[in-house]
Structure formats: C-alpha cells, structure tokens
Design an enzyme around this catalytic site. Structure first.
Site, PDB file in Angstrom:
ATOM      1  N   ALA A  10       0.826  -1.214   0.000  1.00 32.25           N
ATOM      2  CA  ALA A  10       0.000   0.000   0.000  1.00 32.25           C
ATOM      3  C   ALA A  10       0.855   1.257   0.000  1.00 32.25           C
ATOM      4  O   ALA A  10       0.480   2.276   0.558  1.00 32.25           O
ATOM      5  CB  ALA A  10      -0.912  -0.011   1.231  1.00 32.25           C
ATOM      6  N   ALA A  11       2.023   1.179  -0.654  1.00 30.68           N
ATOM      7  CA  ALA A  11       2.939   2.320  -0.603  1.00 30.68           C
ATOM      8  C   ALA A  11       2.809   3.236  -1.810  1.00 30.68           C
ATOM      9  O   ALA A  11       3.282   4.367  -1.796  1.00 30.68           O
ATOM     10  CB  ALA A  11       4.378   1.818  -0.502  1.00 30.68           C
ATOM     11  N   ARG A  16      -2.704   7.399 -11.229  1.00 32.27           N
ATOM     12  CA  ARG A  16      -3.861   7.460 -12.109  1.00 32.27           C
ATOM     13  C   ARG A  16      -5.140   7.898 -11.403  1.00 32.27           C
ATOM     14  O   ARG A  16      -6.141   8.195 -12.039  1.00 32.27           O
ATOM     15  CB  ARG A  16      -4.059   6.084 -12.794  1.00 32.27           C
ATOM     16  CG  ARG A  16      -2.970   5.753 -13.804  1.00 32.27           C
ATOM     17  CD  ARG A  16      -2.935   4.273 -14.170  1.00 32.27           C
ATOM     18  NE  ARG A  16      -2.256   3.455 -13.155  1.00 32.27           N
ATOM     19  CZ  ARG A  16      -2.072   2.136 -13.245  1.00 32.27           C
ATOM     20  NH1 ARG A  16      -2.528   1.479 -14.293  1.00 32.27           N
ATOM     21  NH2 ARG A  16      -1.441   1.468 -12.285  1.00 32.27           N
ATOM     22  N   ASP A 103      -5.129  -2.312  -3.249  1.00 32.65           N
ATOM     23  CA  ASP A 103      -6.092  -1.679  -4.162  1.00 32.65           C
ATOM     24  C   ASP A 103      -7.063  -2.677  -4.776  1.00 32.65           C
ATOM     25  O   ASP A 103      -7.628  -2.434  -5.830  1.00 32.65           O
ATOM     26  CB  ASP A 103      -5.358  -0.885  -5.247  1.00 32.65           C
ATOM     27  CG  ASP A 103      -4.518  -1.756  -6.174  1.00 32.65           C
ATOM     28  OD1 ASP A 103      -4.348  -2.958  -5.878  1.00 32.65           O
ATOM     29  OD2 ASP A 103      -4.027  -1.235  -7.193  1.00 32.65           O
ATOM     30  N   GLY A 140      -0.949  -7.379 -15.479  1.00 37.33           N
ATOM     31  CA  GLY A 140       0.108  -8.286 -15.894  1.00 37.33           C
ATOM     32  C   GLY A 140      -0.543  -9.533 -16.504  1.00 37.33           C
ATOM     33  O   GLY A 140      -1.506 -10.063 -15.951  1.00 37.33           O
ATOM     34  N   ARG A 333     -28.572  15.666  15.067  1.00 37.88           N
ATOM     35  CA  ARG A 333     -27.132  15.932  15.011  1.00 37.88           C
ATOM     36  C   ARG A 333     -26.378  15.165  16.104  1.00 37.88           C
ATOM     37  O   ARG A 333     -26.971  14.570  16.983  1.00 37.88           O
ATOM     38  CB  ARG A 333     -26.919  17.440  15.080  1.00 37.88           C
ATOM     39  CG  ARG A 333     -27.467  18.121  13.809  1.00 37.88           C
ATOM     40  CD  ARG A 333     -27.488  19.622  13.931  1.00 37.88           C
ATOM     41  NE  ARG A 333     -26.182  20.146  14.298  1.00 37.88           N
ATOM     42  CZ  ARG A 333     -25.986  21.372  14.778  1.00 37.88           C
ATOM     43  NH1 ARG A 333     -27.002  22.200  14.941  1.00 37.88           N
ATOM     44  NH2 ARG A 333     -24.772  21.777  15.088  1.00 37.88           N
ATOM     45  N   LYS A 351     -29.894  18.670  18.549  1.00 42.26           N
ATOM     46  CA  LYS A 351     -28.428  18.619  18.613  1.00 42.26           C
ATOM     47  C   LYS A 351     -27.969  18.392  20.041  1.00 42.26           C
ATOM     48  O   LYS A 351     -28.457  19.075  20.943  1.00 42.26           O
ATOM     49  CB  LYS A 351     -27.857  19.958  18.105  1.00 42.26           C
ATOM     50  CG  LYS A 351     -26.355  19.966  18.015  1.00 42.26           C
ATOM     51  CD  LYS A 351     -25.732  21.324  18.340  1.00 42.26           C
ATOM     52  CE  LYS A 351     -25.623  21.561  19.818  1.00 42.26           C
ATOM     53  NZ  LYS A 351     -24.814  22.719  20.191  1.00 42.26           N
ATOM     54  N   ASN A 386     -29.819  28.389  23.115  1.00 39.94           N
ATOM     55  CA  ASN A 386     -28.699  27.754  23.810  1.00 39.94           C
ATOM     56  C   ASN A 386     -27.380  28.503  23.670  1.00 39.94           C
ATOM     57  O   ASN A 386     -26.379  28.084  24.218  1.00 39.94           O
ATOM     58  CB  ASN A 386     -28.519  26.315  23.295  1.00 39.94           C
ATOM     59  CG  ASN A 386     -28.214  26.272  21.813  1.00 39.94           C
ATOM     60  OD1 ASN A 386     -28.696  27.102  21.050  1.00 39.94           O
ATOM     61  ND2 ASN A 386     -27.403  25.326  21.406  1.00 39.94           N
ATOM     62  N   ALA A 423     -48.178  29.548  26.058  1.00 39.10           N
ATOM     63  CA  ALA A 423     -47.741  29.763  24.672  1.00 39.10           C
ATOM     64  C   ALA A 423     -47.137  31.159  24.519  1.00 39.10           C
ATOM     65  O   ALA A 423     -47.564  32.110  25.170  1.00 39.10           O
ATOM     66  CB  ALA A 423     -48.928  29.605  23.737  1.00 39.10           C
TER      67      ALA A 423
END
Ligand code: UD1
Ligand code: CA
Length: 454
Positions: A10-11, A16, A103, A140, A333, A351, A386, A423
């Site tokens: 993976a070096a 491309r 890959d 290959g 969130r 959130k 808040n 209200a």
C-alpha cells in the site's frame, strides 16, 4: 493457519487516481480499500498482518488505526521492492507469506482461503491468483507453456502485441514459501519498461530454478478488480454495494429498490426492516428489526433500535431508540439520544440532546444542548435558546412538562416536572415543578380602532 503471515502492499501513490491522498485510502462502500483487504485477510485467519506504506505513510497508518503492523518503503521502486521491506520483520517466520495489494477491495476471504489451501496442498514455492477478465488493459498477463504451466507474468507495458491478447491476468495476490520468496527477490532486476522491481518476476525466477510454481484461477473476475482510476473506483463501488444489498436481502431485509439504496459494508440491519429508495446507511450504522427507513434518508454512524420509523431524515453520530418515529424533514445531530417511542415530526432539529421516552416534538422545533425528561410535550415552534454568541448553555426539561407553542427557553434554564409554560413565553428563569409560567405581555383590546386610527 497458525503460521500464515499477510503482507499488504500500500505504498504507491496511485498516480492514475489524480488525488492528493494515497490510492488505498479511497473508500469503497464507506471503507478504505486497504481496510477491505486487511479485513479479508483477518477473516481468513491471518494472525500477523503487515502493511507496506510509503506515499502518505502517516495518513495510511492513521486509517489502519493499530489494526496492522506497518513498514515504510521510503522510495516506491516497485512491488518486489515493497515486499523486500518486510524481510527484517519476517526473520523468524517460517511457512507461508500471503501477499495482497491494497487496491483490490472486492477480494473475499473465501477466495483467499481457496488460494491458501491449494498452495499448501500442492506444496508450491509460489502460487499466484489469476482471473480471466473481459478487458485486461493495465494488468500483468499470465503466460503459460503449451502444457498449460505458468511460465511467467508479463506487465502490460512490457508485453508484446501477442501477449497483450491474453486475457488471463495476475490478480496481484499470491502465496509464497517465505525462504523461496526472499531468495528469489534478491535476484529480481529492474530492466523493464517501468524501471521497477516487479514482484511477479519471482515466479519465473523460481521456475527457472526448477521450483514448483502454481496458479489458482478465480471463478469470478470481479473479486480481483484492481482499482487504478476513479473509473475503476466507481465500478468497485457498484459491485460491492450490490453484494451488500444481496447479503441483506438474503437475511430478511426488504429493499424496495436495491439500485437506489446505499448501504456501507459494515452496516448491520435487522430482519423485517424495510428500506425505501434514496436511503443511505453509512459507516458504523446499525438498525434493529422491523424498522421503516426512508425514503430519502441518510444515517451516518447511527444506532437505530427496533421498530423505528424514519422518513426524510438525516441523522448522524447519534442513537435512536426502539419505537421512535420521525420525519418528514428531521435533522438529528451528533451526541443526541432519542428515547423509546419518541415522536419527532416535521421540520425539527435536535443537537447534543437527550430526549426522554415518550416525549413529543411534533413540529418546527430547535432543541440544542437539552436534557429532556419523559412524556414532555413540546408545542409547535418551541426552541431552546442555547447560545449567547460566546458560550453554549444547557436546558433541562422535567418529566411530563407541557411547553406551549412558540416558547423560547433561554439557557441555562430548568423547567420542573409537570410544569406548564404558556404559549408565546420567553422563559429566562427556572420554572418549579407543577407551576405555570407565563412570560409574555398581557393582551389589551382597544375598541373602535378604525375610527381612532384616522
Ligand atoms: C500489479 C501487478 C500486475 C497485476 C496487478 C493486479 C506488478 C509489477 N504488477 O500491477 O501484474 O496484474 O497488480 O492488480 O506487481 N505498491 C507498493 N510499492 C511500490 C509499488 C506498488 O507498495 O513500489 C503497491 C501499490 O500501492 C498497490 C500495489 O502495490 O497497492 C499494486 O501496485 P500498482 O502500481 O497498482 O500495480 P499494477 O500496475 O496495478
Ligand atoms: Ca493496481
């Protein structure tokens, strides 16, 4: 497979891909390609896994998150040179070294097991996995003798016109007997079109020494797809998504339209859950049984309990407990916990808050930094205030509280159990349990207004 060691290459930069990041970190089905390969190796029973890193080494190391040993190939001089970097680490190792490329994200552990078992059974010094592909460009080519034995592997760039016609390719996946591997690698040169030390040259070197080399053909070429470009990446993505969808359907999940349903590799979904189109389940998301998810919803790293209904929802890094219903048009969130049987209706954002069991947020709420008890009723348009422009503060709402429509709860503030808020109130002071808070101007009616206006 006690003695099986796996080396993952993976070096490379992956020129491309035209990317600032190492190729193997591009994600397929929500997971970095190198992690797919590593997971397949672990699944096959490989106890020791070494990843060769180079370009973007720190980034790759971080993504591996301690799940593999790492060795650095400072200069990327080819796949043979990459394997050579592991030699010091493998001094004590006997037996088989499996070499994989970072890959090839579509590999399955079944295929690796087949390769390993056949390598052991045949007693070869080197066994390569091959595949017959419709378009062999870039791979290959496996060149066989008249008798059908593997003679050598020729890279696309080095191949003659005739050799390029061969559609049997090297999948970049091998098993080697360790000693034979490193003694052959010492003899690999770089006189070729790319000036690189090619790992596949090990095969012809061993063969010329009279050693046994072997090839295992994959039944399904798709598994061996090597991703070298964004076009390959999209192909791999499509295949892996289809595979995941089939696996879920086979396990009792209904996908209304698999083609427009996007579920990452590591996601778990319980049986009898129904997923409507244009729904994404991403990362570490898990969903329980009997849920109805979507349409048009996205869940990223969300824990979803049994029997949850969610349509037109975006939720991330949060938990939604059993029986909750939400949507349409809801945003949950991070750090939020939505309790059992909570009802969240249209146009609501939550959130960093805990919403207690059975509470109702039916329409048009913003709830941020709030600890809400059970069975709270939030009237339409209620919000937590808040943030004072500098600091965030929390709001606490007790069990059974009733918050009237269009109220503002200015944090830090606390509303007691079974308290009421009239209200239109803007609440700046704590409301004790069972009290009614009215915080708005009194209404005054002026008679005969049209006459008075003139
Ligand atoms: C390689 C094989 C080719 C095979 C194909 C299968 C060689 C010379 N060729 O070609 O026969 O058909 O894979 O997909 O091996 N890497 C390093 N260090 C390096 C060079 C590469 O770690 O110095 C890594 C890359 O990061 C990549 C893997 O090795 O993960 C394969 O390299 P890549 O350049 O993609 O090789 P291919 O040209 O695809
Ligand atoms: Ca490749």
């Amino acid at each position: 497979m006690a003695d099986l060691v796996t080396v993952i290459l993976a070096a490379g930069k992956g020129t491309r891909m035209k990317s600032a990041h190492p190729k193997v970190l591009h994600k397929v089905c929500g997971k970095e390609m190198v992690r797919h390969v590593l997971d397949a190796a672990v699944e096959v029973g490989s106890k020791r896994n070494i990843v060769v890193v180079g370009f973007g080494a720190d980034e790759v190391r971080k993504a591996l998150d301690g799940n593999a040993e790492v060795v650095v190939q400072e200069e990327q001089l080819g796949t043979g040179h990459a394997v050579l970097q592991t030699e010091p680490l493998l001094q004590e190792t006997k037996g088989t070294v499996m070499v994989l490329c970072g890959d090839t994200p579509l590999l399955t552990s079944n295929l690796l097991r087949k390769l390993y078992e056949e390598h052991e059974k045949v007693g070869a010094k080197a066994t390569v996995l091959t595949a017959i592909v419709p378009d062999a460009t870039g791979y290959g080519r496996v060149i066989r003798t008249a008798a059908g034995d593997v003679e050598k592997i020729v890279e696309h760039k080095d191949a003659t016109e005739d050799e390029r016609k061969v559609r049997e390719v090297n999948a970049g996946i091998y098993c080697f007997e360790k000693k034979a591997l490193f003694s052959a690698l010492a003899n690999v040169g770089c006189e070729n079109a790319q000036g690189e030390y090619y790992l596949p040259d090990v095969l012809s070197i061993l063969r010329n020494q009279g050693e046994k080399i072997w090839a295992v053909a994959a039944d399904d070429f798709e598994e061996t797809l090597g991703v070298n470009s964004r076009i390959h990446l999209a192909q791999a993505e499509k295949i892996l998504r289809r595979r995941k969808n089939l696996e879920l359907m086979e396990n009792g999940v209904t996908l209304m339209d698999p083609k427009s349903t996007f579920i990452d590799t590591d996601v778990v979904v319980g049986r009898d859950t129904v997923i409507y189109p244009f729904t994404w389940l991403e990362g570490k998301t898990s969903a329980g049984e009997g849920c109805i998810l979507g349409p048009s919803s996205r869940f990223t790293d969300v824990k979803i309990g049994n029997g949850v209904t969610a349509h037109f929802v975006y939720a991330h890094e949060c938990e939604i407990e059993a029986g909750a219903t939400m949507g349409p048009f809801v945003h949950i969130r991070p750090n939020s916990q939505i309790g059992k049987n909570v009802k969240i209706g249209n146009f609501v954002e939550v959130k960093n808050s805990n919403i207690g069991e059975g509470s109702k947020l039916p329409h048009l709420q913003y709830i941020g930094d709030c600890d809400m008890g059970t069975n709270v009723n939030m009237g339409c348009g209620t919000i937590t205030v808040n943030y004072d422009g500098k600091t965030k503060f929390r709001t606490k709402i007790g069990n059974g509280a009733f918050v009237g429509c269009n109220s503002n709860l200015v944090a830090p503030v606390s509303v007691g159990d079974d308290a009421y808020i009239a209200a239109g109130s803007t609440i700046t002071k704590d409301v004790p349990a069972k009290e009614l808070a009215v915080a708005r101007a009194r209404q005054k009616n002026i008679p005969n207004w049209p006459d008075k206006r003139n």
